[in-house]
Write a protein that holds these residues in place. Structure first.
Motif, mmCIF file in Angstrom:
data_model
loop_
_atom_site.group_PDB
_atom_site.id
_atom_site.type_symbol
_atom_site.label_atom_id
_atom_site.label_comp_id
_atom_site.label_asym_id
_atom_site.label_seq_id
_atom_site.Cartn_x
_atom_site.Cartn_y
_atom_site.Cartn_z
ATOM 1 N N THR A 75 0.945 -1.107 -0.230
ATOM 2 C CA THR A 75 -0.238 -0.201 -0.193
ATOM 3 C C THR A 75 0.702 1.404 0.182
ATOM 4 N N SER A 76 2.040 1.579 0.175
ATOM 5 C CA SER A 76 2.269 2.717 0.266
ATOM 6 C C SER A 76 4.051 1.740 -0.275
ATOM 7 N N LEU A 79 3.939 2.366 -6.387
ATOM 8 C CA LEU A 79 3.079 2.328 -6.846
ATOM 9 C C LEU A 79 4.030 3.920 -7.605
ATOM 10 N N ASP A 95 -9.691 3.234 -7.333
ATOM 11 C CA ASP A 95 -10.026 2.865 -7.166
ATOM 12 C C ASP A 95 -11.792 2.078 -8.134
ATOM 13 N N VAL A 101 -6.915 8.947 -6.426
ATOM 14 C CA VAL A 101 -5.041 9.358 -5.576
ATOM 15 C C VAL A 101 -4.659 10.285 -6.332
ATOM 16 N N PRO A 114 1.879 9.064 -6.221
ATOM 17 C CA PRO A 114 1.112 9.172 -5.457
ATOM 18 C C PRO A 114 1.417 10.243 -3.361
ATOM 19 N N HIS A 117 -0.961 6.789 1.012
ATOM 20 C CA HIS A 117 -1.439 5.569 1.098
ATOM 21 C C HIS A 117 -2.396 5.144 0.428
ATOM 22 N N LEU A 118 -1.962 3.682 -0.431
ATOM 23 C CA LEU A 118 -3.811 2.850 -1.262
ATOM 24 C C LEU A 118 -3.628 2.468 0.750
ATOM 25 N N THR A 122 -7.752 -3.237 -2.389
ATOM 26 C CA THR A 122 -8.206 -2.764 -3.721
ATOM 27 C C THR A 122 -7.673 -2.747 -5.109
ATOM 28 N N TYR A 124 -7.258 -0.888 -8.149
ATOM 29 C CA TYR A 124 -6.654 0.237 -8.714
ATOM 30 C C TYR A 124 -6.208 0.419 -10.139
ATOM 31 N N THR A 146 -4.324 -4.249 -4.441
ATOM 32 C CA THR A 146 -3.176 -3.525 -2.981
ATOM 33 C C THR A 146 -3.721 -5.515 -2.424
#
Length: 410
Positions: A75-76, A79, A95, A101, A114, A117-118, A122, A124, A146
């Motif tokens: 999630t971090s 991307l 999403d 984002v 980004p 965080h995501l 999820t 994307y 993710t």
């Protein structure tokens, strides 16, 4: 080619017709193929414009990490969108519900990342466009999903959504797991106010984060708390799973000051003294804390057992009326029906609480305790001064106001 004269045509007409046909064919060839005299290039030669071909592919190359179709993406930090031989002009990440984002583009347009965080678990979609030096565009579209966290945490917050609270109410969040990455968690929480005022967070230990302005809120302020914890790695392998917006309003401004030496409490609302109430504070052996304390709970009737706050079996009162909590350690302002009426305003006899005259059962709305209870809300401030005790610790209740601003924002 054999061309016969048209029947009935004069002799020699065949040769004229042949000339016309050959002329037409020559015109057609010239129109379709051009000629050197018309400025066309000879076979194998480059055009006069240097060889530029208008429909050539863009030289820009877009790269997206993670790769298309990737699963269990962090999630971090995972991307990133980049462009070679060109600059990014468009990057959209959203999403499946269309929530976008937010990201930032480098000054040279070569990379995008980004700014937050995501969310966990999820899917994307990424759409990116880059433009080369000649203005030609190249695009790329990918999807990824993710990771689904196995271990999670949430934050229990106060005050409640939609509530109206007093000017001393901080935003206080208690996390269900100890946080070892406080910077990431704090970045995921935004507290704003209207009218705007600087608001800062402060950690008490590794599981509590409070937010407040430098001074008490102004009456009528609208406060918004955005908890974007979903996907935040608060500690290794432990992720937030909470995404919520909380809004509350600051009511009228009420600050009540208890003078333990004078044994009175002055109630000031919006800058005006509205009532002075005789009280009894802590006895010499069990004094009341000094400092700014915020009402965090209200009970019309509650039980108070000395064993729960370190006083052994000294008392166990099952029906304390009009009680309002001021500290986690057990300081209350409450009604007192067991002391004589002459005690209030003349002697300090409590185990550390602030007592007001009351009746058993809390049925009489005319008593001082009932009046103060009915005219107080969660978040109101009660200041105690001139007690022969130390100042209350900022983390003991919702009492961060006892910490200087310079220390709060460190």
């Amino acid at each position: 080619m054999n061309v016969r004269p048209i029947s009935g045509a004069p002799a020699g007409a065949g040769k004229g017709l042949l000339a016309l046909v050959l002329g037409a064919l020559l015109l057609l060839v010239t129109a379709c193929g051009g000629s050197d005299s018309a400025g066309g290039a000879k076979g194998g030669e480059k055009p006069e414009d240097g060889g530029k071909v208008e429909n050539a592919a863009s030289q820009a190359v877009v790269t997206i990490a993670p790769k298309d179709g990737a699963a269990s993406v962090a999630t971090s930090g995972a991307l990133k969108v980049t462009a070679e031989k060109g600059k990014l002009t468009t990057v959209t990440v959203a999403d499946s519900k269309g929530n976008k984002v937010e990201g930032k583009l480098t000054a040279d347009g070569a990379a995008w990342e980004p700014v937050q965080h995501l969310a966990g678990g999820t899917k994307y979609k990424v759409h990116a466009v880059a433009k080369d030096a000649d203005g030609r565009e190249s695009a790329k579209d990918t999807t990824f999903t993710t990771l689904v966290p196995k271990n999670t945490f949430i934050g229990h917050y106060t005050p409640e959504d939609g509530s109206t609270v007093g000017v001393g109410m901080p935003v206080s969040i208690n996390f269900t797991r100890g946080i070892t990455n406080p910077e990431a968690v704090e970045r995921a929480i935004k507290v704003t106010a209207e009218p705007s005022v600087p608001i800062e967070g402060h950690w008490f230990g590794n599981d509590r984060l409070d937010f407040r302005p430098e001074k008490y809120w102004a009456a009528g302020t609208k406060v918004t708390v955005r908890l974007n914890l979903d996907g935040v790695e608060g500690r290794p392998g432990v992720y937030g799973k909470q995404a919520k917006t909380v809004r509350f309003t600051i009511g009228r401004g009420q600050v009540s000051t208890v003078d333990a030496s004078e044994k009175t409490m002055k109630v000031v609302r919006d800058g005006k003294l509205i009532k002075t109430i005789p009280i009894t504070a802590g006895a010499p052996a069990t004094t009341t804390y000094n400092g700014q304390m915020v009402i965090s709970e209200k009970y019309k009737v509650t039980r108070m057992n000395g064993a729960t706050v370190g006083f052994g079996g000294e008392y166990d009162i099952k029906d304390v009326p009009h009680a309002m909590r001021l500290s986690t350690s057990g300081t209350f302002v409450h009604g007192n029906y067991w002391a004589s009426s002459g005690t209030f305003g003349s002697a300090n006899v409590s185990h550390g609480c602030v007592g007001l005259r009351d009746v058993r059962g809390a049925y009489d709305g005319s008593t001082p305790a009932a009046w103060f209870y009915n005219n107080s809300i969660i978040g109101d401030v009660v200041v105690v001064k001139n007690s022969k005790d130390k100042q209350i610790q900022p983390e003991n209740g919702l009492n961060g106001w006892n910490m200087p601003w310079s220390e709060w924002i460190k």
